[in-house]
Design an enzyme around this catalytic site. Sequence first.
Site: not given
Length: 337
Positions: A207, A260
Site C-alpha cells: 500500500k 494499492k
Amino acid sequence: MKTIDAPSDQIVVTPPYARPRRLRRTAALREMVRETQVHVEGLVQPLFVLPGSGVHQEISSMPGIYRYSVDTVVEEVRRLAELGIRGVLLFGIPDHKDEIASSNYDPNGVVQRASEAIKREVPEITVIADLCNCEYTSHGHCGILKGESVDNDATLELLARVALTYARAGVDVVAPSDMMDGRVRVIRENLDAHGFQETAIMAYSAKFASAYYGPFREAAESAPAFGDRRSYQMDPANRREALRETALDIEEGADIVMVKPGLPYLDVLREVRDAFELPLAVYNVSGEYSMLKAAALRGWIEEERAVDETLLAFARAGADITITYFAADFAARARRR
Ligand code: PBG
Ligand code: ZN
C-alpha cells in the site's frame, strides 16, 4: 481545390505473410480469441456506513457513491447481490473520534452492526471489513500516536482488539490497511486464540502513500490532522520493497494479498502475481474513480468503455480480485449484455 501532388517515388509493398488482423475481423472471432475476461464474481464494492437510519448521502468528491446507515446499506447489499456481486468492503464513519480510536472496537460500532445486519439479511454475500483506525482517531492517523509519530506496537494491540469485534460480528474477511509492521501475525494469533480460525485476512500488503486517496479521505472523514502517512505507507518509488512487504504478510499468515492503488501500480501488480501463489487483490482507489468520473461527466471520456478497459487492465496484470467503486455499475451492465 488543392490536391496532393502524386509523389514520383516508386514504392514497393511486400504483402505480409502474418496477418493478425484476420482474427480481429468479426466480433465473434475477437471474442473467441480474447485472452482475459473480467468476472463480476471477482469484483468487490466498497461501502461507507455511518450511524443513524435512512441515510443515502452522496459523496461530493465521488459522484454516484453514497454514505449509508445500517438499514440502507442492507438494501444496497441486497441490490448488489442480485447483480451478481459476491463481496463488499465496509468502511465505518463513527460519530465519536478520540486519540485511541475506541469506537472502532465498540461491539455496537457501525461496522459491527452493519456486518451483523448484512450477514442476517443477505448471508450469501462476503463481508470484508477494512481494518484501520484513521476514521476513528481524532488526529486522523492510522494508529496510536506517541508524540507526532504512530507507535507501531501499541497499534498492533488495537488492531487485534478491533479484529476480534469484527469477527464476532460475522465479518468473513478482515482487511488491515494500516501498514504497521507485524500486524498480520498479531491479528491471526488473536483471531485463532479466540476461536476465529475461519476468519480470513486480506492484507493491504503493498500500500503506497498516494495522492489518489484524496476523495476517500473526504468520504470517510479520515484526513490526517497534521503531517502525512509517509512514515507508514510505502514510497511510490519502491518495487522491491513491495515484494518484501508481500512476502512478510504471507509468512505472517495472510490469505489474500493486495496492491494499492491500481492503475499507477500495474507493474507492481504483475510482479507480485508472478512472485507469489496467493489470491491477489488490487484496489482501484477513490482518486482513480473520481478522475474518470469527472472526465465522463464533462463528456471528455466515454465512461463505460473507459471503465471496461480499466477493469480489464487489472485482470490482465494478474489480479484475481478487484476492489472498485465501479463494481455495481459494471455488474449491472454485464447483466444487460
Ligand atoms: C484506511 C484506508 C484508506 C483507503 C483504504 N483504507 C485511506 C488511507 O490510507 O488514507 C483508501 C481507499 C481509496 O482511496 O479508495 N487507511
Ligand atoms: Zn488508515
